[in-house]
Design an enzyme around this catalytic site. Structure first.
Site, PDB file in Angstrom:
ATOM      1  N   HIS A 173       0.867  -1.180   0.000  1.00 51.83           N
ATOM      2  CA  HIS A 173       0.000   0.000   0.000  1.00 51.83           C
ATOM      3  C   HIS A 173       0.903   1.229   0.000  1.00 51.83           C
ATOM      4  O   HIS A 173       1.743   1.398   0.888  1.00 51.83           O
ATOM      5  CB  HIS A 173      -0.912   0.002   1.225  1.00 51.83           C
ATOM      6  CG  HIS A 173      -1.867  -1.160   1.244  1.00 51.83           C
ATOM      7  ND1 HIS A 173      -2.090  -1.921   2.368  1.00 51.83           N
ATOM      8  CD2 HIS A 173      -2.640  -1.697   0.255  1.00 51.83           C
ATOM      9  CE1 HIS A 173      -2.973  -2.877   2.081  1.00 51.83           C
ATOM     10  NE2 HIS A 173      -3.313  -2.763   0.809  1.00 51.83           N
ATOM     11  N   HIS A 180       3.450  -3.417   6.939  1.00 54.41           N
ATOM     12  CA  HIS A 180       2.344  -2.501   6.657  1.00 54.41           C
ATOM     13  C   HIS A 180       2.165  -1.516   7.808  1.00 54.41           C
ATOM     14  O   HIS A 180       2.749  -1.664   8.878  1.00 54.41           O
ATOM     15  CB  HIS A 180       1.029  -3.280   6.494  1.00 54.41           C
ATOM     16  CG  HIS A 180       0.930  -4.069   5.231  1.00 54.41           C
ATOM     17  ND1 HIS A 180       0.193  -3.650   4.143  1.00 54.41           N
ATOM     18  CD2 HIS A 180       1.477  -5.261   4.878  1.00 54.41           C
ATOM     19  CE1 HIS A 180       0.286  -4.551   3.175  1.00 54.41           C
ATOM     20  NE2 HIS A 180       1.072  -5.536   3.593  1.00 54.41           N
ATOM     21  N   GLU A 217       1.739   3.726   3.077  1.00 52.84           N
ATOM     22  CA  GLU A 217       2.213   3.169   4.343  1.00 52.84           C
ATOM     23  C   GLU A 217       3.737   3.313   4.394  1.00 52.84           C
ATOM     24  O   GLU A 217       4.490   2.402   4.051  1.00 52.84           O
ATOM     25  CB  GLU A 217       1.750   1.720   4.478  1.00 52.84           C
ATOM     26  CG  GLU A 217       0.213   1.624   4.479  1.00 52.84           C
ATOM     27  CD  GLU A 217      -0.310   0.206   4.547  1.00 52.84           C
ATOM     28  OE1 GLU A 217       0.508  -0.741   4.567  1.00 52.84           O
ATOM     29  OE2 GLU A 217      -1.546   0.037   4.574  1.00 52.84           O
ATOM     30  N   GLU A 238       1.899  -5.172  11.123  1.00 51.28           N
ATOM     31  CA  GLU A 238       1.251  -3.863  11.102  1.00 51.28           C
ATOM     32  C   GLU A 238       1.946  -2.965  12.111  1.00 51.28           C
ATOM     33  O   GLU A 238       1.968  -3.254  13.308  1.00 51.28           O
ATOM     34  CB  GLU A 238      -0.236  -3.997  11.435  1.00 51.28           C
ATOM     35  CG  GLU A 238      -1.029  -4.832  10.430  1.00 51.28           C
ATOM     36  CD  GLU A 238      -1.406  -4.041   9.176  1.00 51.28           C
ATOM     37  OE1 GLU A 238      -1.197  -2.808   9.160  1.00 51.28           O
ATOM     38  OE2 GLU A 238      -1.922  -4.658   8.228  1.00 51.28           O
TER      39      GLU A 238
END
Length: 330
Positions: free
Chosen positions: A53, A147, A56, A210
């Protein structure tokens, strides 16, 4: 010296596409795709990816610094390494994606989308990862996909284990514990993520990490990810990690995917609900014609709530807590 991120952002290949240092050989395999192989013997083949993404940025900065230090000799490489910046056009524009979310396309799912730069990129990433692992003679295969989340979280640093029918790697689990993750989530069904692809198709020990909330380049407080950064450096240099200093990880498993199947789909409190918000049994969470969802377990926690996804896509996941002893680890 090769500047991995700067060259990727330029959209042009480097003038020199391979070389070596005192410690390693490197090769540019395409936009945002670089292999590094140590001169010394090694037992692990490792893939580290970021920027699937494009907005990010913290993981991109962490990965770029890792590559810089390896090439400069400030960190000694001890594994065969493939580093990937997933979606360069989206990174350049600071967008999550331009047409469709690449992290729903893996495992050949890109073939079900209208052809675009992102479907072609998903195919390229699959091919590069498979070729990298197939050319390996090592016994251990690892993939960490880095991420950041769209919104805030009660657990700022957490991992997601892809669904697999075999037990998870005990060595990977120890590493995840030692990098100070706040929580670990276990998927219970197959998906289109990069980590699921490398686990299913390449038999790699894989995990999505994450790291906080998505912010523009230069606005990240990378110090809050120092344990994860040190963990990655330790991984590629085969050095010991210090013992965990924070409280133990929390463990969750997915019990429900909330699918947006109608234009009138509503998700309770969706605009300000943070990840890992807890809801009690009986709470009405989603509404759409012929399909409402109320919390079924005594408590459930929500992850990745997003009512604005396209029809047919997941608007969130519901989790229940589990004990460490329930994790299938070998």
């Amino acid at each position: 010296m090769l500047d991995f991120l700067a060259i990727t952002l330029s959209g042009k290949p480097p003038q020199v596409i391979q070389g070596e240092t005192v410690n390693l050989k490197w090769q540019w395999l395409g936009e945002g795709i670089l292999t590094l192989v140590p001169h010394r013997s090694y037992t692990q083949s490792v893939v580290i990816s970021a920027g699937i993404h494009g907005n990010e940025t913290a993981p991109i900065e962490i990965l770029n610094q890792l590559v810089t230090d390896l090439l400069a000799g400030q960190l000694t490489l001890a594994v065969r390494l493939l580093v990937l910046l997933g979606n360069p056009p989206a990174i350049r524009k600071g967008k999550r994606y331009l047409s469709n979310d690449i992290n729903r396309m893996f495992g050949g799912r890109y073939q079900h989308y209208t052809p675009s730069d992102e479907t072609r990129r998903a195919s390229t990433l699959e091919q590069r990862v498979m070729a990298f692992f197939q050319a390996s003679h090592t016994s251990e295969r690892l993939h960490y996909d880095l991420h950041t989340a769209i919104r805030g979280s009660y657990h700022p640093r957490f991992g997601l284990l892809p669904y697999q029918q075999t037990p998870y790697s005990a060595a990977m689990f120890r590493w995840l514990r030692d990098i100070e993750l706040d929580a670990l989530v276990m998927h219970t069904s197959a998906g289109g993520t990069f980590a699921h692809f490398s686990s299913e198709r390449c038999q790699a020990a894989s995990c999505t990490l994450e790291l906080g909330k998505a912010l523009p380049f230069g606005e990240n407080q990378l110090s809050q990810f120092s344990a994860i950064t040190q963990g990655l450096r330790s991984l590629v240099s085969d050095s010991a990690l210090p013992a965990r200093k924070t409280e133990n990880m929390k463990y969750y498993r997915v019990v429900k995917s909330l699918l947006r199947q109608h234009p009138d789909f509503k998700l309770r409190g969706a605009e300000d609900t943070v990840n890992f918000t807890r809801f009690a049994q009986g709470t009405l969470l989603t509404e759409q014609p012929n399909d409402n969802y109320r919390v079924e377990h005594p408590y459930e926690w929500i992850l990745f709530p997003n009512p604005h996804v396209a029809l047919g896509l997941r608007a969130g996941m519901m989790l229940v807590k589990m004990c460490e002893s329930e994790l299938p680890i070998t």
